[in-house]
Design an enzyme around this catalytic site. Structure first.
Site, PDB file in Angstrom:
ATOM      1  N   HIS A 169       0.839  -1.194   0.000  1.00 29.21           N
ATOM      2  CA  HIS A 169       0.000   0.000   0.000  1.00 29.21           C
ATOM      3  C   HIS A 169       0.878   1.250   0.000  1.00 29.21           C
ATOM      4  O   HIS A 169       1.303   1.714   1.066  1.00 29.21           O
ATOM      5  CB  HIS A 169      -0.906   0.001   1.234  1.00 29.21           C
ATOM      6  CG  HIS A 169      -1.814  -1.185   1.327  1.00 29.21           C
ATOM      7  ND1 HIS A 169      -1.354  -2.446   1.616  1.00 29.21           N
ATOM      8  CD2 HIS A 169      -3.157  -1.280   1.154  1.00 29.21           C
ATOM      9  CE1 HIS A 169      -2.378  -3.281   1.628  1.00 29.21           C
ATOM     10  NE2 HIS A 169      -3.475  -2.612   1.349  1.00 29.21           N
ATOM     11  N   PRO A 219      -5.946  -5.890  11.231  1.00 24.72           N
ATOM     12  CA  PRO A 219      -7.407  -5.910  11.405  1.00 24.72           C
ATOM     13  C   PRO A 219      -7.856  -4.529  11.906  1.00 24.72           C
ATOM     14  O   PRO A 219      -7.563  -4.153  13.039  1.00 24.72           O
ATOM     15  CB  PRO A 219      -7.627  -6.996  12.468  1.00 24.72           C
ATOM     16  CG  PRO A 219      -6.404  -7.862  12.390  1.00 24.72           C
ATOM     17  CD  PRO A 219      -5.292  -6.919  12.065  1.00 24.72           C
ATOM     18  N   LEU A 220      -8.516  -3.792  11.055  1.00 24.54           N
ATOM     19  CA  LEU A 220      -8.725  -2.371  11.315  1.00 24.54           C
ATOM     20  C   LEU A 220      -9.513  -2.099  12.595  1.00 24.54           C
ATOM     21  O   LEU A 220     -10.443  -2.823  12.933  1.00 24.54           O
ATOM     22  CB  LEU A 220      -9.402  -1.719  10.118  1.00 24.54           C
ATOM     23  CG  LEU A 220      -8.524  -1.648   8.868  1.00 24.54           C
ATOM     24  CD1 LEU A 220      -9.309  -1.092   7.689  1.00 24.54           C
ATOM     25  CD2 LEU A 220      -7.277  -0.805   9.117  1.00 24.54           C
ATOM     26  N   ASP A 280      -9.640   5.974   7.663  1.00 27.41           N
ATOM     27  CA  ASP A 280     -11.097   5.880   7.627  1.00 27.41           C
ATOM     28  C   ASP A 280     -11.589   4.489   8.017  1.00 27.41           C
ATOM     29  O   ASP A 280     -12.590   4.346   8.718  1.00 27.41           O
ATOM     30  CB  ASP A 280     -11.599   6.206   6.213  1.00 27.41           C
ATOM     31  CG  ASP A 280     -11.236   7.611   5.782  1.00 27.41           C
ATOM     32  OD1 ASP A 280     -11.684   8.562   6.432  1.00 27.41           O
ATOM     33  OD2 ASP A 280     -10.495   7.748   4.793  1.00 27.41           O
ATOM     34  N   GLY A 281     -10.872   3.459   7.551  1.00 26.85           N
ATOM     35  CA  GLY A 281     -11.303   2.098   7.857  1.00 26.85           C
ATOM     36  C   GLY A 281     -11.329   1.821   9.342  1.00 26.85           C
ATOM     37  O   GLY A 281     -12.232   1.137   9.845  1.00 26.85           O
ATOM     38  N   HIS A 341      -4.227   2.970  -3.332  1.00 26.55           N
ATOM     39  CA  HIS A 341      -4.409   2.452  -1.970  1.00 26.55           C
ATOM     40  C   HIS A 341      -3.747   1.095  -1.759  1.00 26.55           C
ATOM     41  O   HIS A 341      -2.884   0.960  -0.893  1.00 26.55           O
ATOM     42  CB  HIS A 341      -5.910   2.344  -1.657  1.00 26.55           C
ATOM     43  CG  HIS A 341      -6.217   1.954  -0.246  1.00 26.55           C
ATOM     44  ND1 HIS A 341      -5.967   0.699   0.268  1.00 26.55           N
ATOM     45  CD2 HIS A 341      -6.753   2.650   0.784  1.00 26.55           C
ATOM     46  CE1 HIS A 341      -6.336   0.644   1.513  1.00 26.55           C
ATOM     47  NE2 HIS A 341      -6.817   1.820   1.860  1.00 26.55           N
ATOM     48  N   SER A 375     -21.682 -10.846  37.655  1.00 24.68           N
ATOM     49  CA  SER A 375     -21.907 -12.196  37.152  1.00 24.68           C
ATOM     50  C   SER A 375     -20.610 -12.963  36.916  1.00 24.68           C
ATOM     51  O   SER A 375     -20.540 -14.160  37.186  1.00 24.68           O
ATOM     52  CB  SER A 375     -22.703 -12.148  35.846  1.00 24.68           C
ATOM     53  OG  SER A 375     -24.011 -11.649  36.075  1.00 24.68           O
ATOM     54  N   GLU A 407     -17.390  -5.753  24.516  1.00 18.40           N
ATOM     55  CA  GLU A 407     -16.548  -6.949  24.594  1.00 18.40           C
ATOM     56  C   GLU A 407     -15.319  -6.868  23.690  1.00 18.40           C
ATOM     57  O   GLU A 407     -14.206  -7.201  24.108  1.00 18.40           O
ATOM     58  CB  GLU A 407     -17.361  -8.203  24.255  1.00 18.40           C
ATOM     59  CG  GLU A 407     -18.439  -8.561  25.261  1.00 18.40           C
ATOM     60  CD  GLU A 407     -19.770  -7.869  24.978  1.00 18.40           C
ATOM     61  OE1 GLU A 407     -20.745  -8.149  25.698  1.00 18.40           O
ATOM     62  OE2 GLU A 407     -19.822  -7.051  24.024  1.00 18.40           O
ATOM     63  N   HIS A 453     -27.569 -17.351  25.017  1.00 13.57           N
ATOM     64  CA  HIS A 453     -26.536 -17.181  26.026  1.00 13.57           C
ATOM     65  C   HIS A 453     -25.790 -18.484  26.334  1.00 13.57           C
ATOM     66  O   HIS A 453     -24.824 -18.461  27.096  1.00 13.57           O
ATOM     67  CB  HIS A 453     -27.151 -16.649  27.328  1.00 13.57           C
ATOM     68  CG  HIS A 453     -27.501 -15.190  27.261  1.00 13.57           C
ATOM     69  ND1 HIS A 453     -28.245 -14.643  26.259  1.00 13.57           N
ATOM     70  CD2 HIS A 453     -27.168 -14.151  28.097  1.00 13.57           C
ATOM     71  CE1 HIS A 453     -28.395 -13.344  26.466  1.00 13.57           C
ATOM     72  NE2 HIS A 453     -27.738 -13.022  27.571  1.00 13.57           N
ATOM     73  N   ARG A 504     -21.373 -21.266  35.860  1.00 11.13           N
ATOM     74  CA  ARG A 504     -22.318 -20.530  36.701  1.00 11.13           C
ATOM     75  C   ARG A 504     -22.813 -21.412  37.838  1.00 11.13           C
ATOM     76  O   ARG A 504     -23.010 -20.958  38.966  1.00 11.13           O
ATOM     77  CB  ARG A 504     -23.508 -20.064  35.864  1.00 11.13           C
ATOM     78  CG  ARG A 504     -24.613 -19.369  36.663  1.00 11.13           C
ATOM     79  CD  ARG A 504     -25.751 -18.974  35.737  1.00 11.13           C
ATOM     80  NE  ARG A 504     -26.791 -18.232  36.414  1.00 11.13           N
ATOM     81  CZ  ARG A 504     -27.884 -18.761  36.948  1.00 11.13           C
ATOM     82  NH1 ARG A 504     -28.071 -20.082  36.880  1.00 11.13           N
ATOM     83  NH2 ARG A 504     -28.791 -18.009  37.546  1.00 11.13           N
TER      84      ARG A 504
END
Length: 667
Positions: free
Chosen positions: A35, A124-125, A164-165, A269, A390, A416, A478, A524
Site C-alpha cells: 500500500h 485488522p482495522l 477511515d477504515g 491504496h 456475574s 466486549e 446465552h 455458573r
C-alpha cells in the site's frame, strides 16, 4: 533563526520526508505488493513524530517510558518500516528490500516481535486504535501507582495513526467511547483524513461528522487542513499534549498517494504504483528516478539525530530512576519486577485450596483466587464488560480506575471487543497482567482480539463464565456450544476449563505463570470440589489432563469442566454393573498436547475404548478418543430451561454416559 536558515531547514525537512516516502514506495514496488498511498500522504506526520516530538530510544526499543506509536492502519506498514530504519532502529535497509517476503522482519502488516519498534500487531482495522487506548490506560494506572511528586518514572504519550477504515469499524466506537470516559489525556490519535477508501471516495460509505462524533465521546478534536504543513501539525500535536484531561483526535487532511499520478484516488491504496508511476512520482517530488532505496547523506544525518536525542533522553530518565530507587526503594523494587514480567517470590503460596464440604461454582472460585492473590500480584488489572456481578472478576479492596487511576477495577461497559483489544494494549505496554471478562457466548464478539493476543504471544487473560447450557434459563442465545472448541483452534492460545474450585485455582496460577495468552471457561452452577491433595490436582492440571481414577481397564471416561463430576458418578454406576472405568479430567487441550508421548500414551492407551463428555461441540474430541471411541456433546443449540433440566434433556447425563459406555465396551 534567520530566513536563510529557515529555508535550509525546510529543505532538509522535505528531503528527509521524501527519503521516507520513497523507501516505502520502493519497498512496495520491489515486492509488487502493498500500500504506497498512505506512506506518500502520511510521511510528514511520521517524520515530525519520530524525528522531533516523540521521546524514544532506537537503541533500546523496550525502554519502559518511551512514547508509543501505533500504526492502526497497518496496511501502511512500509511507512513504519521506513521510519524505524531511518530513525536508527535495528532494521537494516536489506529488510526493507525484503518487504513482504518469506523470513523477513518486514511482513505485510506490522507484527509485534518481528521488527524492533513495532509496538503491537496491526492490520485488522480498529484494533490498533483500541490497543492504543489500552496502552494509554496502562500508562495512566502505572503512573498513578508508582510516580511520586518529584519523580515521574511513567510519563509518556501514546500516539496512533489511523485511517477511515479504523473509524468505520465498530471497535473504534467502543474504544473511543471508553477512552473519553476514562479521560485518557495522553492518548493522541492522528486521523489520516484523505477522503478515500479502497472502494473509492469515502462519500460512498462514510459521511458522518467525525469531529462531532469524537467531541460527543469527550475527546479534544482539532483539524489540520494540510498534512504537509509541518508547522500546523506540530502546533496541533503540542496542543493535544497540553490537554491532559481528554484524549485527542487530530484530523489531518492528506492526499493519498501524494505526488503520484494516481494521487487522490483509490488506485493508489492497495497495490504497487507500477514502474512508470514510480518514475513519475519521483520526478514530481524531485527525486532521482534511477535510484531505489536511496537515502541522501544529508537526510540520513538528519534522521540520525533521533537516535542520539533518544539515547540522551533515556539516560536522563535513568538518572532520575536511580534517584527514585534511593528515595523510594520498595515501590522501585516492585516497579522493576513488574516491568521485567517477573512474579513476586512466593506469591503462589497465597493461591487458596478449597475444602470439599460444599459445591462451588468455578466463577465464584475464581473470585476467591483473585482476591486471595490481590496483594501479592499487584500487576493483575482489569474488569468486565458490564458483568462484574456475574463474572465475579472484581478486586473487593481496590478502587474503580475511572475514579482513582490507582484502582485496579476497570468497568469496560458493554464493549466486549473493545475490552479485549484494550487488554492486549495493556499487556503490550508492559508492567501489567491485564484481564477482561464476559459471558462465554459473547467471546464471539471479541474473537479477533483473542486471536491477536495469541498471535502476539501477549500475557492477556480472558475470563469467560456461564460456560455451557448448564447456565439454564437464559437459553440458546446465552448458552455456548461451539465457542470452546472454536477457541481451542487458535494457535498459541491456552484453554482452561476447570472441573472444580481447586482446578480453577491451579488454572489461575498457570495462567499467571505461563506469560502467554489464555482463556478460562468457568461455570455458573455449583460443582463438587475435588480433594486437591488426594488427586494431586495442581500437578494434574499442569499436564492438561490427568487420571482421577485409573483403576478401570474396560473404558476411559474423559471430561472437562462441569462434566467431570458427571463422569465420576457414571464410573461408579459402571463399576456396579461390572465394567471398570477410568476417569480423566482434561482441563486444557493445549497443555496436554505439550506433554511427551509417553505420558499421553499412559493416560490414553491405544487399545482401550474412550468416551469423552463435554457440553459443547463434539468436533475436535476424536483426536483423543480415536477410531474406537465416542463423544457425548452438543452439536445443536441449547434450550431455555433450568440448568439441570437443560443438561438432562440434551443428553448430558449420567444415564446417557453409562449407556454409551456400555455400547463401546461391547464393540
Amino acid at each position: 533563526m534567520s530566513e536563510q536558515q529557515t529555508d535550509q531547514q525546510n529543505a532538509l525537512d522535505q528531503l528527509s520526508i521524501n527519503a521516507l516516502r520513497f523507501l516505502a514506495v520502493d519497498a512496495v514496488e520491489k515486492a509488487k505488493s502493498g500500500h504506497p498511498g498512505a506512506p506518500l500522504g502520511c510521511a510528514p506526520i511520521a517524520y515530525l513524530l519520530y524525528h522531533k516530538l516523540m521521546r524514544h530510544d532506537p537503541s533500546d526499543p523496550k525502554w519502559i517510558n518511551r512514547d508509543r506509536f501505533v500504526l492502526s492502519n497497518g496496511h501502511a506498514s512500509a511507512l513504519l518500516y521506513g521510519v524505524l530504519h531511518l530513525s536508527g532502529y535495528d532494521l537494516p535497509i536489506s529488510q526493507l528490500e525484503q518487504f513482504r517476503q518469506w523470513g523477513s522482519h518486514t511482513p505485510g502488516h506490522p507484527e509485534y516481535g518481528e521488527a524492533p519498534g513495532v509496538e503491537v500487531t496491526t492490520g485488522p482495522l480498529g484494533q490498533g486504535f483500541a490497543m492504543a487506548a489500552g496502552i494509554a490506560t496502562a500508562e495512566k494506572h502505572l503512573g498513578a501507582v508508582y510516580n511520586r511528586d518529584e519523580h515521574a518514572i511513567i510519563d509518556h504519550f501514546t500516539y496512533a495513526l489511523c485511517g477511515d477504515g479504523d473509524l468505520m469499524e465498530g471497535i473504534s466506537h467502543e474504544a473511543a467511547s471508553l477512552a473519553g470516559t476514562l479521560g485518557l489525556g495522553k492518548l493522541i490519535v492522528l486521523y489520516d483524513d484523505n477522503l478515500i477508501s479502497l472502494d473509492g471516495p469515502t462519500e460512498l460509505s462514510f459521511t458522518e461528522d467525525v469531529t462531532k462524533r469524537f467531541e460527543g465521546y469527550h475527546w479534544h478534536v482539532q483539524m489540520v487542513d494540510d498534512g504537509n504543513d509541518l508547522v500546523a501539525l506540530e502546533a496541533a500535536i503540542k496542543a493535544a499534549q497540553a490537554e491532559t484531561t481528554k484524549p485527542s483526535l487530530i484530523r489531518v487532511r492528506t492526499v493519498i498517494g501524494y505526488g503520484s499520478p494516481k494521487a487522490g484516488t483509490s488506485k493508489v491504496h492497495g497495490e504497487a504504483l507500477g514502474a512508470d508511476a514510480v518514475k513519475a512520482t519521483k520526478k514530481n517530488l524531485g527525486w532521482p528516478e534511477d535510484k531505489t532505496f536511496y537515502v541522501p547523506e544529508e537526510a540520513a544525518k538528519n534522521w540520525g539525530q533521533a537516535k542520539s536525542k533518544g539515547k540522551k533522553v533515556h539516560e536522563e530518565w535513568q538518572k532520575g530512576f536511580e534517584e527514585y530507587k534511593k528515595a523510594y526503594p520498595a515501590p522501585a523494587a516492585e516497579f522493576d519486577r513488574v516491568i521485567k514480567a517477573e512474579l513476586a517470590e512466593g506469591w503462589e503460596k497465597k493461591v487458596p485450596t478449597f475444602p470439599t464440604d460444599k459445591p462451588v461454582a468455578t466463577r465464584n472460585a475464581g473470585q476467591v483466587v483473585m482476591n486471595a492473590i490481590e496483594n501479592v500480584v499487584p500487576e493483575l488489572f482489569g474488569g468486565a464488560a458490564d458483568l462484574t456481578a456475574s463474572t465475579k472478576t472484581i478486586f473487593k479492596d481496590s478502587a474503580n480506575f475511572h475514579v482513582d487511576p490507582k484502582g485496579r477495577n476497570v468497568f469496560f461497559g458493554v464493549r466486549e471487543f473493545g475490552m479485549c483489544a484494550m487488554v492486549n494494549g495493556m499487556a503490550a505496554h508492559g508492567g501489567l497482567i491485564p484481564f477482561g471478562s464476559t459471558f462465554f457466548t459473547f467471546s464471539d464478539y471479541a474473537r479477533n482480539a483473542l486471536r491477536m493476543a495469541a498471535l502476539m504471544s501477549l500475557h492477556s487473560l480472558f475470563i469467560f463464565t456461564h460456560d455451557s447450557v448448564g447456565l439454564g434459563e437464559d437459553g440458546p442465545t446465552h448458552q455456548p456450544i461451539e465457542q470452546l472448541m472454536s477457541l481451542r483452534l487458535i494457535p498459541q492460545l491456552t484453554d482452561f476449563r476447570p472441573a472444580d474450585a481447586n482446578e480453577t485455582a491451579a488454572c489461575w496460577q498457570l495462567a499467571l505463570e505461563r506469560k502467554s495468552a489464555s482463556f478460562m471457561a468457568l461455570s455458573r452452577q455449583d460443582l463438587p470440589v475435588l480433594d486437591a491433595e488426594k488427586y494431586k490436582v495442581h500437578e494434574g492440571v499442569k499436564k492438561g489432563a490427568y487420571a482421577l481414577d485409573n483403576s478401570g481397564k474396560d473404558i476411559i471416561l474423559i471430561a472437562t469442566g462441569s462434566e467431570v463430576s458427571l463422569i465420576m458418578k457414571a464410573a461408579e454406576e459402571l463399576k456396579a454393573a461390572g465394567i471398570g472405568a477410568s476417569v480423566v479430567s482434561m482441563p486444557s487441550f493445549k497443555l496436554f498436547d505439550e506433554q511427551d508421548e509417553t505420558y499421553k500414551a499412559s493416560l490414553f492407551p491405544e487399545n482401550t475404548p474412550k468416551l469423552a463428555v463435554e457440553a459443547g461441540s463434539t468436533m475436535g474430541w476424536y483426536k483423543y478418543v480415536g477410531h474406537n471411541g465416542g463423544v457425548i456433546g452438543l452439536d445443536r443449540f441449547g434450550a431455555s430451561a433450568p440448568g439441570p433440566i437443560a443438561l438432562e434433556k440434551l443428553g448430558i447425563s449420567v444415564a446417557h454416559v453409562v449407556e454409551k459406555a456400555k455400547q463401546l465396551v461391547k464393540k
